[in-house]
Design an enzyme around this catalytic site. Structure first.
Site, PDB file in Angstrom:
ATOM      1  N   LYS A  59     110.115 -19.579  27.339  1.00  0.00           N
ATOM      2  CA  LYS A  59     110.562 -18.516  26.419  1.00  0.00           C
ATOM      3  C   LYS A  59     109.768 -18.621  25.110  1.00  0.00           C
ATOM      4  O   LYS A  59     108.592 -18.979  25.146  1.00  0.00           O
ATOM      5  CB  LYS A  59     112.077 -18.589  26.224  1.00  0.00           C
ATOM      6  N   GLY A  94     121.475 -19.861  29.413  1.00  0.00           N
ATOM      7  CA  GLY A  94     121.588 -20.505  28.105  1.00  0.00           C
ATOM      8  C   GLY A  94     123.029 -20.746  27.673  1.00  0.00           C
ATOM      9  O   GLY A  94     123.297 -21.063  26.526  1.00  0.00           O
ATOM     10  N   HIS A 150     112.635 -10.335  33.151  1.00  0.00           N
ATOM     11  CA  HIS A 150     113.654 -11.259  32.660  1.00  0.00           C
ATOM     12  C   HIS A 150     114.720 -10.478  31.894  1.00  0.00           C
ATOM     13  O   HIS A 150     114.406  -9.507  31.206  1.00  0.00           O
ATOM     14  CB  HIS A 150     113.017 -12.327  31.760  1.00  0.00           C
ATOM     15  N   ASN A 155     110.503 -21.733  32.330  1.00  0.00           N
ATOM     16  CA  ASN A 155     110.275 -20.568  31.467  1.00  0.00           C
ATOM     17  C   ASN A 155     110.525 -21.061  30.041  1.00  0.00           C
ATOM     18  O   ASN A 155     111.669 -21.247  29.642  1.00  0.00           O
ATOM     19  CB  ASN A 155     111.248 -19.443  31.847  1.00  0.00           C
ATOM     20  N   SER A 191     121.246 -21.985  33.361  1.00  0.00           N
ATOM     21  CA  SER A 191     121.828 -23.310  33.103  1.00  0.00           C
ATOM     22  C   SER A 191     121.626 -24.277  34.267  1.00  0.00           C
ATOM     23  O   SER A 191     122.498 -25.094  34.568  1.00  0.00           O
ATOM     24  CB  SER A 191     123.307 -23.187  32.735  1.00  0.00           C
ATOM     25  N   GLU A 197     116.192 -11.057  29.255  1.00  0.00           N
ATOM     26  CA  GLU A 197     115.939 -10.967  27.801  1.00  0.00           C
ATOM     27  C   GLU A 197     114.971  -9.835  27.496  1.00  0.00           C
ATOM     28  O   GLU A 197     115.088  -9.157  26.473  1.00  0.00           O
ATOM     29  CB  GLU A 197     115.421 -12.324  27.286  1.00  0.00           C
ATOM     30  N   GLU A 208     119.068 -14.408  38.325  1.00  0.00           N
ATOM     31  CA  GLU A 208     119.565 -15.068  37.115  1.00  0.00           C
ATOM     32  C   GLU A 208     120.754 -14.288  36.575  1.00  0.00           C
ATOM     33  O   GLU A 208     120.575 -13.274  35.900  1.00  0.00           O
ATOM     34  CB  GLU A 208     118.471 -15.099  36.045  1.00  0.00           C
TER      35      GLU A 208
HETATM   36  P1  13P Z   1     118.525 -21.543  30.909  1.00  0.00           P
HETATM   37  O1  13P Z   1     118.030 -22.497  31.961  1.00  0.00           O
HETATM   38  O2  13P Z   1     118.232 -22.012  29.510  1.00  0.00           O
HETATM   39  O3  13P Z   1     119.935 -21.126  31.126  1.00  0.00           O
HETATM   40  O4  13P Z   1     117.625 -20.214  31.077  1.00  0.00           O
HETATM   41  C1  13P Z   1     117.462 -19.665  32.331  1.00  0.00           C
HETATM   42  C2  13P Z   1     116.414 -18.625  32.242  1.00  0.00           C
HETATM   43  O5  13P Z   1     116.615 -17.599  31.619  1.00  0.00           O
HETATM   44  C3  13P Z   1     115.133 -18.881  32.908  1.00  0.00           C
HETATM   45  O6  13P Z   1     114.359 -17.740  32.965  1.00  0.00           O
END
Ligand code: 13P
Length: 252
Positions: free
Chosen positions: A11, A174, A96, A9, A214, A98, A168
């Site tokens: 982002k 992150g 997601h 992803n 992560s 976010e 997640e």
């Molecule tokens: P990270 O791997 O950067 O922690 O992000 C995970 C994520 O949100 C994937 O959709």
């Protein structure tokens, strides 16, 4: 059938040129090292068409990171499921954290998006997960259960079979703080039991449930070795071809 999947992803990262280069680099690595799992690149909308053209569809599938909750019309700036499909992308990441947190996406909105994705032949990668406060209060199971029930349990068993779930935990995204493999397994098994209670054991056994948060080359192998963890949804570590391949390699 339950699949093993490693999905990136990206982002809101990479210009078009940088994204195409990244896709090309992942593609080149996989051309020499055939993946033993399904590999998906989740990219911003503007990259989709070019990334689809750049990669060998035998080794790499492509996902959008979102789609609209309306079919078409006067929704300035939105991108519909039909538009995503027309790029050649096969998947769409929905729900997601976010998007839920920063763009106010509720279960009701996500239900619409899931329906439109499926109606347009896209396979949703549907994200669920609790925030730290909910985990500390021991509420993670009820949070993910409600997320799955509210946005997905109106689906027929047939349509539910097209969904890939991604657990997640928001506190692991992150942050460099990964769920332990035991924590991941515990909640993945729970999610599968929730699916079994609604759709039966066969559908539950066939549902792919990814872990995200992560995830990197150094922890992927242990996480993916858990019986109910079927791969990963990868943020930061999907932005460099070698790092991403390090995770794909966990299945080799
Ligand atoms: P990270 O791997 O950067 O922690 O992000 C995970 C994520 O949100 C994937 O959709």
């Amino acid at each position: 059938m339950r699949q093993k999947i490693v999905a990136g992803n990206w982002k809101m990262n990479k210009t078009l040129q940088e994204g195409v280069e990244l896709a090309k680099n992942v593609n080149d690595i996989l051309a020499k090292n055939a993946p033993k799992c399904t590999v998906i690149l989740g990219t911003p909308f503007i990259h989709l068409t070019e990334v689809v053209k750049t990669v060998d569809s035998k080794n790499i599938k492509v996902a959008a990171e979102n789609c609209a909750d309306m079919a078409s019309g006067a929704y300035t700036g939105e991108v519909s499921a039909a538009m995503v499909k027309s790029t050649g992308a096969q998947y769409v990441i929905l729900g997601h954290s976010e998007r839920r947190t920063y763009y106010g996406e509720t279960d009701a909105i996500l239900k619409e998006k899931v329906d439109l994705a499926l109606a347009n032949g896209l396979l949703p990668i549907f994200c669920i997960g609790e925030v730290l406060e909910q985990r500390e209060a021991g509420k993670q199971n009820e949070v993910v259960k409600a997320q799955v029930e509210n946005a997905l349990f109106h689906l027929s068993a047939d349509d539910f079979g097209k969904i890939v779930l991604a657990y997640e935990p928001v506190w692991a995204i992150g942050t460099g703080k990964t769920a332990t493999s035991a924590q991941a397994e515990e909640i993945h098994a729970y999610i599968r039991s929730v699916i079994a209670a609604k759709y039966g054991k066969e559908v539950a056994d066939n549902t792919t449930i990814l872990y995200g948060g992560s995830c990197k080359a150094s922890n992927a192998k242990e996480l993916f070795a858990q019986p109910d963890v079927d791969g990963g949804l990868i943020g930061g570590a999907s932005l460099k071809a070698e790092d991403f391949y390090g995770i794909i390699e966990a299945y080799n």
